[in-house]
Design an enzyme around this catalytic site. Structure first.
Site, PDB file in Angstrom:
ATOM      1  CE  LYS A 204      -3.668   2.399   2.333  1.00  0.00           C
ATOM      2  NZ  LYS A 204      -4.500   2.577   3.504  1.00  0.00           N
ATOM      3  CD  GLU A 210       9.733  -5.768   6.481  1.00  0.00           C
ATOM      4  OE1 GLU A 210       9.460  -4.699   5.855  1.00  0.00           O
ATOM      5  OE2 GLU A 210       9.638  -5.869   7.710  1.00  0.00           O
ATOM      6  N   GLY A 265      -4.544  -2.077   5.038  1.00  0.00           N
ATOM      7  CA  GLY A 265      -3.866  -3.258   4.499  1.00  0.00           C
ATOM      8  C   GLY A 265      -4.556  -4.554   4.878  1.00  0.00           C
ATOM      9  NE  ARG A 266      -5.757  -3.881  11.164  1.00  0.00           N
ATOM     10  CZ  ARG A 266      -5.112  -2.719  11.263  1.00  0.00           C
ATOM     11  NH1 ARG A 266      -3.990  -2.537  10.594  1.00  0.00           N
ATOM     12  NH2 ARG A 266      -5.569  -1.749  12.032  1.00  0.00           N
ATOM     13  CD  GLU A 351      -1.108  -4.417  11.540  1.00  0.00           C
ATOM     14  OE1 GLU A 351       0.060  -4.851  11.571  1.00  0.00           O
ATOM     15  OE2 GLU A 351      -1.680  -4.168  10.463  1.00  0.00           O
ATOM     16  CG  HIS A 382      -3.443 -35.350  17.633  1.00  0.00           C
ATOM     17  ND1 HIS A 382      -3.569 -36.588  18.202  1.00  0.00           N
ATOM     18  CD2 HIS A 382      -4.469 -35.217  16.764  1.00  0.00           C
ATOM     19  CE1 HIS A 382      -4.618 -37.208  17.668  1.00  0.00           C
ATOM     20  NE2 HIS A 382      -5.186 -36.395  16.801  1.00  0.00           N
ATOM     21  CE  LYS A 508       6.461  -1.253   9.677  1.00  0.00           C
ATOM     22  NZ  LYS A 508       5.422  -0.678   8.832  1.00  0.00           N
TER      23      LYS A 508
HETATM   24  O1  F6P Z   1       3.888  -3.335   9.580  1.00  0.00           O
HETATM   25  C1  F6P Z   1       2.519  -3.456   9.531  1.00  0.00           C
HETATM   26  C2  F6P Z   1       1.949  -3.010   8.230  1.00  0.00           C
HETATM   27  O2  F6P Z   1       1.928  -1.625   8.137  1.00  0.00           O
HETATM   28  C3  F6P Z   1       0.561  -3.589   8.037  1.00  0.00           C
HETATM   29  O3  F6P Z   1      -0.428  -2.845   8.609  1.00  0.00           O
HETATM   30  C4  F6P Z   1       0.477  -3.715   6.565  1.00  0.00           C
HETATM   31  O4  F6P Z   1      -0.499  -4.629   6.205  1.00  0.00           O
HETATM   32  C5  F6P Z   1       1.877  -4.185   6.239  1.00  0.00           C
HETATM   33  O5  F6P Z   1       2.704  -3.496   7.139  1.00  0.00           O
HETATM   34  C6  F6P Z   1       2.321  -3.959   4.831  1.00  0.00           C
HETATM   35  O6  F6P Z   1       2.272  -2.612   4.462  1.00  0.00           O
HETATM   36  P1  F6P Z   1       2.358  -2.183   2.928  1.00  0.00           P
HETATM   37  O7  F6P Z   1       1.199  -2.766   2.230  1.00  0.00           O
HETATM   38  O8  F6P Z   1       2.330  -0.685   2.948  1.00  0.00           O
HETATM   39  O9  F6P Z   1       3.656  -2.705   2.395  1.00  0.00           O
END
Ligand code: F6P
Length: 543
Positions: A204, A210, A265-266, A351, A382, A508
């Site tokens: 987003k 990452e 995002g979620r 979150e 189990h 971060k």
């Molecule tokens: O670190 C958490 C977060 O901000 C989430 O809320 C989000 O879904 C994820 O990182 C990824 O963010 P982006 O879509 O901006 O890469």
């Protein structure tokens, strides 16, 4: 105490008056309990009769939701008010699953429904072109693999849907890479051909390191195969609300699919973030997923709280979290294909509701959020179910069980369903000392007396059962949307903003400072962090 403290006190009193009542007795006294305490919606049956509630508790809880302002917040969400106040954003994932002819929804004076459908059609068209072979790789070969790079909300939703609906899978293989740990990318690329692979970079913000690291690694992999730079546009697309940054990364405008600022995002699998699901399943099934979610939205927005599935789910969570002081909540899909559902829910709920400040910035007085975890059934029986049955903690459970399966291998599905039902029954009923003793009648007296206490199950452990007639796109859409609304509703009752996530930022920032220090410089942190950095350097020198 919140403004609705009188209700809170009434609930607390009711809790104390009823806490020692056993559900066994409630079932015995009321043969209609299931009839009164279950709801159905299309292919979904929601049974909440195995909960430590009576009619009074449910009435009080529904009144609590009203007093907390849930009806007003639901209306505000639906019509695009900026209820995500700390980010000054509207919250409109529900608009992503509106039909094209739906009534207008305005954000900053603009009707967003046409925009939603425009972007949906663009993403679906791209997915279609990959599936029908009209979009080829740079050397003209048909695309065989689609690798979706994203993390958190840009990963979990599409991953859950793709995996859950494996039986609907079309001919292109879809893979997901989330972790910055280089093992995931390395493993996923094994056996893939750069000439026939398309990557989607989903972020987003288009600033998540990452995802950008993985995107760069993917681009290097493409280049190192000797494929031309000009072909990048055929092998990379992006999904982002920061379209400028995506373009700067080298992805042409035609291949950048917009995420909207007003979708968290979620909550975003319904947007272009669902592109891998579109590629995996094709248009009709993706649309069915949206329709299922929309059906749950309609139910949520238009059903009185006493029969409203997501609201009841939220109220029960609040009941255990705040009155019973439950230690967590487990969600168990009795379906291998739904095995990632707990991870998706884990982000969605924790979150969203892991906040200790109320919406106006003051310290939360109520215990907010809950520890959500889960694992596919029957595997978890189990593993951690021992603690649910006989441990000293109270951990309510949601059982999610498809009633039919397309596989039909022997009696495996029937066995699995029987286990789900049996676990819910065992958690509720328990086993008394007398029953345990009777079971051991064949043993010598001393052994019986020694063993019986270990065979006692306290029971009275609550669960919901969410049964779906089959694990199809429509039902999955309903299920995901039900949990989204549950999260929203409980957030409103706790007085927090379930749509921001400031808590993920701090780490971060610190990581940014630590990363260069792993190579050189004098780290100036606490002694523990310094020690960890030193050990890393030693290990690097040793290899
Ligand atoms: O670190 C958490 C977060 O901000 C989430 O809320 C989000 O879904 C994820 O990182 C990824 O963010 P982006 O879509 O901006 O890469």
């Amino acid at each position: 105490m919140p403004a609705f403290s009188a209700l809170w006190q009434a609930l607390d009193e009711h809790y104390r008056n009823t806490v020692s009542i056993h559900m066994r007795d409630q079932f015995a006294a009321d043969p209609q309990r299931f009839d009164r305490m279950h709801e159905t919606l299309h292919g979904l049956l929601f049974d909440y009769s195995k909960n430590r509630v009576d009619e009074t508790a449910l009435t009080l809880l529904c009144r609590l939701a009203e007093a907390a302002g849930l009806p007003q917040q639901m209306a505000a969400m639906r019509c695009g008010e900026k209820i995500n106040t700390s980010e000054n954003r509207a919250v409109l994932h529900t608009a992503l699953r509106l039909p094209e002819n739906a009534e207008a929804v305005y954000v900053d004076g603009e009707n967003i429904v046409p925009k939603v459908h425009h972007e949906l059609k663009r993403a679906l068209a791209f997915a279609r072109s990959i599936l029908d072979g009209s979009h080829t790789g740079v050397s003209g070969k048909r695309i065989t693999d689609f690798v979706h790079i994203g993390i958190g909300g840009s990963d979990l939703g599409p991953k859950v849907c793709t995996q859950a609906l494996k039986n609907y899978q079309q001919q292109v293989r879809v893979h997901f890479v989330g972790n910055s740990d280089d093992a995931e990318m390395t493993n996923k690329l094994v056996g893939l051909n750069p000439e026939t692979t398309v990557f989607s970079i989903a972020s987003k913000s288009f600033g998540t390191p990452e995802t950008l690291l993985n995107a760069q690694a993917a681009r290097e992999w493409y280049r190192s195969a000797g494929l031309p730079e000009a072909g990048i546009g055929r092998h990379f697309c992006a999904i982002s609300s920061n379209t400028e940054a995506a373009r700067r990364f080298g992805i042409e405008a035609e291949r950048v699919f917009a995420m909207f600022d007003w979708v968290g995002g979620r909550y975003s699998v319904w947007s272009a973030i669902g592109l891998p699901v579109m590629v995996a399943l094709g248009e009709a099934h993706f649309r069915a997923l949206l329709q299922g979610a929309h059906a749950m939205d309609e139910h949520f927005f238009h059903t009185g709280f006493r029969h409203n599935i997501p609201v009841l789910m939220a109220l029960l969570h609040v009941w255990y979290n705040n009155f019973y002081q439950a230690d967590g909540h487990t969600v168990v899909p009795y379906s291998h294909n739904l095995r990632r559902f707990p991870s998706w829910l884990n982000q969605l709920d924790m979150e969203s509701c892991g906040k200790s400040r109320t919406i106006d910035g003051s310290e939360a007085e109520l215990k907010t959020g809950g520890i959500m975890f889960g694992e596919e059934g029957v595997n978890c029986q189990h593993a951690y179910f021992q603690l649910l049955h006989q441990g000293t903690r109270l951990i309510p459970c949601d059982f999610i069980v498809p009633m039919t399966t397309p596989h039909n291998i022997g009696r495996q599905h029937r066995f699995t369903v029987a286990n789900a039902f049996a676990q819910a029954e065992a958690l509720m009923k328990g086993k008394t000392y007398e029953e345990a003793l009777a079971e051991l009648a064949h043993l010598p007296e001393a052994k019986r007396l020694a063993l019986a206490p270990h065979k006692v199950f306290p029971g009275n452990r609550p669960s919901n059962s969410l049964l779906i007639d089959s694990l199809n796109p429509f039902n999955l859409g309903m299920l995901l949307a039900a949990y989204e609304h549950r999260t929203f509703a409980e957030g409103v009752i706790w007085g927090i903003n379930p749509f921001d996530q400031w808590g993920v930022e701090y780490g971060k920032v610190l990581a940014k400072a630590i990363e260069p220090e792993l190579d050189n410089g004098t780290p100036e942190h606490d002694s523990s962090t310094n020690g960890l950095i030193t050990f890393y350097r030693q290990c690097q020198q040793a290899v």
